[in-house]
Enzyme design. Structure first.
Site, PDB file in Angstrom:
ATOM      1  CB  SER A 166      -0.887   0.041   1.247  1.00  0.00           C
ATOM      2  OG  SER A 166      -1.761  -1.050   1.260  1.00  0.00           O
ATOM      3  CD  GLU A 249      -1.321  -4.200   9.201  1.00  0.00           C
ATOM      4  OE1 GLU A 249      -0.219  -4.782   9.314  1.00  0.00           O
ATOM      5  OE2 GLU A 249      -1.923  -4.084   8.118  1.00  0.00           O
TER       6      GLU A 249
HETATM    7  C1  LIG Z   1      -6.218  -3.411   0.776  1.00  0.00           C
HETATM    8  C2  LIG Z   1      -5.026  -4.234   1.129  1.00  0.00           C
HETATM    9  C3  LIG Z   1      -3.859  -3.602   1.470  1.00  0.00           C
HETATM   10  C4  LIG Z   1      -2.722  -4.361   1.771  1.00  0.00           C
HETATM   11  N1  LIG Z   1      -1.564  -3.696   2.077  1.00  0.00           N
HETATM   12  C5  LIG Z   1      -0.436  -4.407   2.302  1.00  0.00           C
HETATM   13  C6  LIG Z   1       0.803  -3.731   2.551  1.00  0.00           C
HETATM   14  O1  LIG Z   1       0.882  -2.497   2.582  1.00  0.00           O
HETATM   15  N2  LIG Z   1       1.903  -4.485   2.738  1.00  0.00           N
HETATM   16  C7  LIG Z   1       1.880  -5.846   2.725  1.00  0.00           C
HETATM   17  O2  LIG Z   1       2.921  -6.457   2.930  1.00  0.00           O
HETATM   18  N3  LIG Z   1       0.722  -6.514   2.474  1.00  0.00           N
HETATM   19  C8  LIG Z   1      -0.429  -5.818   2.270  1.00  0.00           C
HETATM   20  N4  LIG Z   1      -1.616  -6.484   2.010  1.00  0.00           N
HETATM   21  C9  LIG Z   1      -1.591  -7.936   1.899  1.00  0.00           C
HETATM   22  C10 LIG Z   1      -2.237  -8.689   3.022  1.00  0.00           C
HETATM   23  O3  LIG Z   1      -1.440  -8.666   4.174  1.00  0.00           O
HETATM   24  C11 LIG Z   1      -2.491 -10.116   2.517  1.00  0.00           C
HETATM   25  O4  LIG Z   1      -3.442 -10.032   1.474  1.00  0.00           O
HETATM   26  C12 LIG Z   1      -2.995 -11.032   3.598  1.00  0.00           C
HETATM   27  O5  LIG Z   1      -1.972 -11.291   4.518  1.00  0.00           O
HETATM   28  C13 LIG Z   1      -3.506 -12.368   3.019  1.00  0.00           C
HETATM   29  O6  LIG Z   1      -2.529 -12.954   2.229  1.00  0.00           O
HETATM   30  P1  LIG Z   1      -2.834 -13.418   0.725  1.00  0.00           P
HETATM   31  O7  LIG Z   1      -3.503 -12.291   0.011  1.00  0.00           O
HETATM   32  O8  LIG Z   1      -1.544 -13.926   0.154  1.00  0.00           O
HETATM   33  O9  LIG Z   1      -3.883 -14.577   0.829  1.00  0.00           O
HETATM   34  P2  LIG Z   1      -3.580 -16.086   1.240  1.00  0.00           P
HETATM   35  O10 LIG Z   1      -2.699 -16.118   2.432  1.00  0.00           O
HETATM   36  O11 LIG Z   1      -3.139 -16.835   0.032  1.00  0.00           O
HETATM   37  O12 LIG Z   1      -5.007 -16.577   1.675  1.00  0.00           O
HETATM   38  C14 LIG Z   1      -6.020 -16.941   0.739  1.00  0.00           C
HETATM   39  C15 LIG Z   1      -7.223 -17.434   1.515  1.00  0.00           C
HETATM   40  O13 LIG Z   1      -6.884 -18.603   2.286  1.00  0.00           O
HETATM   41  C16 LIG Z   1      -7.152 -18.395   3.667  1.00  0.00           C
HETATM   42  N5  LIG Z   1      -6.102 -19.020   4.483  1.00  0.00           N
HETATM   43  C17 LIG Z   1      -4.765 -18.922   4.291  1.00  0.00           C
HETATM   44  N6  LIG Z   1      -4.097 -19.609   5.248  1.00  0.00           N
HETATM   45  C18 LIG Z   1      -5.037 -20.131   6.085  1.00  0.00           C
HETATM   46  C19 LIG Z   1      -4.980 -20.929   7.257  1.00  0.00           C
HETATM   47  N7  LIG Z   1      -3.815 -21.285   7.784  1.00  0.00           N
HETATM   48  N8  LIG Z   1      -6.153 -21.290   7.839  1.00  0.00           N
HETATM   49  C20 LIG Z   1      -7.354 -20.892   7.321  1.00  0.00           C
HETATM   50  N9  LIG Z   1      -7.466 -20.146   6.195  1.00  0.00           N
HETATM   51  C21 LIG Z   1      -6.330 -19.756   5.577  1.00  0.00           C
HETATM   52  C22 LIG Z   1      -7.134 -16.890   3.851  1.00  0.00           C
HETATM   53  O14 LIG Z   1      -7.904 -16.490   4.956  1.00  0.00           O
HETATM   54  C23 LIG Z   1      -7.738 -16.402   2.531  1.00  0.00           C
HETATM   55  O15 LIG Z   1      -9.140 -16.503   2.591  1.00  0.00           O
HETATM   56  C24 LIG Z   1      -2.763  -5.762   1.729  1.00  0.00           C
HETATM   57  C25 LIG Z   1      -3.966  -6.407   1.387  1.00  0.00           C
HETATM   58  C26 LIG Z   1      -5.077  -5.666   1.090  1.00  0.00           C
HETATM   59  C27 LIG Z   1      -6.345  -6.376   0.730  1.00  0.00           C
END
Ligand SMILES: Cc1cc2nc3c(=O)[nH]c(=O)nc-3n(C[C@H](O)[C@H](O)[C@H](O)COP(=O)(O)OP(=O)(O)OC[C@H]3O[C@@H](n4cnc5c(N)ncnc54)[C@H](O)[C@@H]3O)c2cc1C
Length: 391
Positions: A166, A249
């Site tokens: 972000s 956070e």
């Molecule tokens: C608007 C926005 C701003 C963001 N800003 C930043 C930022 O500034 N910096 C940064 O580093 N990141 C940022 N992020 C990223 C955010 O931290 C990640 O999207 C988040 O940690 C989820 O990771 P992923 O998207 O890789 O999804 P995944 O980890 O791949 O998850 C996919 C799905 O599987 C589920 N899941 C995964 N593991 C498990 C488990 N062990 N048990 C049950 N369910 C599970 C999740 O809940 C989700 O529904 C941002 C995200 C958004 C949406």
């Protein structure tokens, strides 16, 4: 549980309210209510000037210890400031990540030199930060970060890719989780580096979101450099620091936001009245439920304020994050149902309306800062004592 505010807190509230409403009615009227989620591209220079004005007046880092340039205010007064900021329709904060995440992390884990170098720029509203945690294969499973950092003389050289970063396009610096030891197991091989963003080895590619704007980005590191001293905590010991940042956070910085949600609910109720939708018994119930949910959020925030002074906060911040993120997403859905068919239409050539942005952006609330599923895992394992998830 403390449900009231002291006379001193009330006096602080008046001070904050007067300063904010005066400025936002005067020279900063143009940024009033602008730059929030889905509107983050708006008026960047003007909002950067607003940050400097906040910094000059001592409104940034109000909870940081005095010895590091903060005002050492209580958590309650920090929440009061957030509330008044929202009430005054203060603009989206350009320095949100520096003030809310990196600053408190440096106060807790940084060296004296790092505090001296980096805290003043955040407090003055002149240096902006972004958070380089997530990667294509490291989100919820954050310990899987693959971005590498290797020492070359007195500098770290960084190679890899971050995603969903972000505000990276406006940031001067990024705190980057890097793998510094490939022989160690995942958690102990990570370091927390502070990396300047404006250099040849970094490429930023904005990602257009469902709101039509690009708040977050892909960030590619190809031989990017930062001085050896810019590691927070121990080399290979960055996991502990990273978790410290995540607690900030999920925790205190979000305690004041129910007033922001209340502003949104007020607008939804106004629209419902104007459109004669309040005759619909189901919609009336949902409006009342939304109001009740925001009351509960407030009481939960007040309860957290008391509990935050004590013990291990992680389960409580997970309950809070899970609750507010889900409430906010439902509020967005309610807004769309109140708007009816108009919800799906944007005026030609116009930005989306505030309620449309609310609906679209609030989908993200249950993902960032740890998804709902991850918060449920924390609550299951740490509050209910359920068996640990198999890994
Ligand atoms: C608007 C926005 C701003 C963001 N800003 C930043 C930022 O500034 N910096 C940064 O580093 N990141 C940022 N992020 C990223 C955010 O931290 C990640 O999207 C988040 O940690 C989820 O990771 P992923 O998207 O890789 O999804 P995944 O980890 O791949 O998850 C996919 C799905 O599987 C589920 N899941 C995964 N593991 C498990 C488990 N062990 N048990 C049950 N369910 C599970 C999740 O809940 C989700 O529904 C941002 C995200 C958004 C949406």
């Amino acid at each position: 549980m403390e449900l009231g505010f002291s006379a001193q807190d009330d006096a602080f509230r008046r001070e904050a309210r007067t300063w904010l409403t005066d400025r936002l009615a005067g020279e900063f009227a143009v940024v009033r209510g602008r730059g929030g989620p889905g509107d983050e591209h708006a008026l960047f220079d003007e909002r950067a000037a607003w940050e400097r004005a906040l910094g000059d007046a001592g409104w940034i880092g109000i909870g940081w210890p005095r010895e590091y340039g903060g005002r050492g205010l209580s958590l309650t007064q920090q929440v009061i400031f957030y509330e008044e900021y929202t009430r005054a329709h203060g603009p989206g904060r350009v320095s949100l990540i520096g003030e809310g995440l990196l600053g408190p992390t440096l106060v807790q884990f940084g060296t004296d030199e790092q505090k001296r170098r980096f805290l003043p720029g955040i407090l003055a509203g002149t240096e902006f930060w972004c958070q380089g945690y997530s990667e294509p294969n490291a989100g919820s499973d954050l310990a899987n970060v693959q971005t590498r950092a290797e020492l070359d003389g007195d500098e770290w050289v960084i190679t890899g890719q971050k995603v969903w970063t972000s505000l990276a396009q406006w940031a001067d610096w990024c705190f980057v989780l890097c793998r510094t030891n490939r022989d160690a197991p995942p958690h102990p091989g990570i370091s927390y580096l502070l990396v300047p963003m404006r250099q040849a080895g970094i490429e930023i590619r904005p990602i257009v979101q469902i709101t039509g704007t690009a708040e977050f980005n892909e960030v590619f590191f190809d031989g990017a450099r930062t001085p050896r001293a810019n590691v927070v905590g121990e080399v290979d010991g960055g996991w502990k620091v990273a978790m410290g940042t995540l607690a900030f956070e999920r925790g205190a910085s979000t305690l004041g936001q129910q007033l922001h949600f209340e502003n949104e609910l007020t607008e939804i109720v106004e629209v419902a009245k104007k459109r004669g939708r309040t005759d619909d018994p189901i919609l009336r119930q949902r409006l009342a439920d939304a109001w009740i949910a925001l009351r509960i959020m407030r009481f939960n925030a007040l309860r957290s304020l008391t509990a935050l002074q004590h013990a291990d906060m992680t389960p409580l911040t997970s309950v809070h994050k899970l609750y507010w993120a889900s409430v906010h997403r439902r509020l967005g859905e309610l807004a769309m149902d109140v708007l009816g068919a108009d919800a799906g239409v944007a005026d030609a050539g116009e930005d989306l309306g505030a309620l449309q942005r609310l609906f679209l952006y609030s989908r993200a609330d249950t993902i960032y800062g740890g998804s709902n599923q991850i918060q449920r895992n924390v609550i299951g394992e740490r509050v209910l004592g359920l068996a640990k998830e198999p890994r």
